[in-house]
Write an enzyme that holds these catalytic residues in place. Sequence first.
Site, PDB file in Angstrom:
ATOM      1  N   HIS A   9       0.834  -1.071   0.222  1.00  0.00           N
ATOM      2  CA  HIS A   9       0.118   0.274   0.139  1.00  0.00           C
ATOM      3  C   HIS A   9       0.883   1.267  -0.056  1.00  0.00           C
ATOM      4  CE1 HIS A   9       0.877   0.969   4.207  1.00  0.00           C
ATOM      5  NE2 HIS A   9       0.188  -0.293   4.730  1.00  0.00           N
ATOM      6  N   CYS A  21       2.784  -4.992   6.644  1.00  0.00           N
ATOM      7  CA  CYS A  21       2.478  -4.419   5.103  1.00  0.00           C
ATOM      8  C   CYS A  21       3.661  -4.100   4.808  1.00  0.00           C
ATOM      9  CB  CYS A  21       1.368  -3.285   5.232  1.00  0.00           C
ATOM     10  SG  CYS A  21      -0.267  -3.938   5.790  1.00  0.00           S
TER      11      CYS A  21
END
Length: 343
Positions: free
Chosen positions: A290, A317
């Site tokens: 992301h 992430c």
Amino acid sequence: MSVYAKFAVLVTCAVLVACNQKKESKVDVVEQRKADSLEMVKKAEEEAKKKPKTADDIKLTKELSYDKHTLEDTYPYQDTSRRFQLEKIKEKLAFVENFQRAPANYGILQNHKNKNKEAPLVKNYHRNEYTRISDSLGNERYQSAPVYAVGETDAPTIYGRDGSLVKLRSTDTLPMIKIEGVSFDGTWEVPKRYVKVIGDTVQFHRVVFVDVTNQNILTAERQGDCDWLIRSMNPATTGRHKPPYAQETPTGLYVVQEKKVKMYYYKDGTTSIEGFAPYASRFTNGAYVHGVPVNNPKGSIIEYSWSLGTTPRSHMCVRNASSHAKFVFDWALKFNALVIVID
């Protein structure tokens, strides 16, 4: 019986014989096609085993589709240097070439947030420092699928991480499905509820490489047999070890499963939304590729952060420049692209 009646009976018999022969012929054709198809699959599998591709067979050419924040093959970092591990990337691409050489029906192991039911305890397990259970390989029970030795149903042997790619070998043992691991080795059985079938026509020609050692990200796209193009080379920031909330980005091979234009996240230890991460592509558990996090649910997208490419600081992430995250979001299609995390 008159001559005409006898003639009619003979004609009827002839027609019935012809129909039966036609039906038998159709059955024979179908059976022959099945046999030919199985023979083709068998030959393809045998050919794939004979001459597996190696890193030396991979042609990797730089032809960028995204050219912002681009890093060189080797680049300075503080008082040392970092690099893209191109030889290791070639080894992984050879593996991708090899497992796709034979026709296969693919599936993905899925259990994000235990949505398909918490996996049973494996035979040999231990609790880590934040009380979560894991198997002998270090795979956590939470968000994983139970993986059983073939023919054993008392307890699973290992856990298969959410997002793991498998080949389906048999579905005639329902509720169990026989699988051959791609993301991990061996032939196993998994309860059907944990397997998402993605079919026998999917081709994995786009791969996102995340390097947790050098804190960078590279995308590669297949053009032909062992011919791959580098589409982007960027800094990234991966997960850190800070239980119970932050965990390392796990190494391995995963399938892109889910996309969110804005992935909202909670403040640690609460259910209060702290902010969002833009252009999020989920590949395993709660791990997304992301953009730069925005610590304000109503804030504007931030393009870049000084922390990218430095040290692990995410919860699991892979953070990127937001425009690069959007490139990945658009380019790496759901159920059709791989994320390979290397160290």
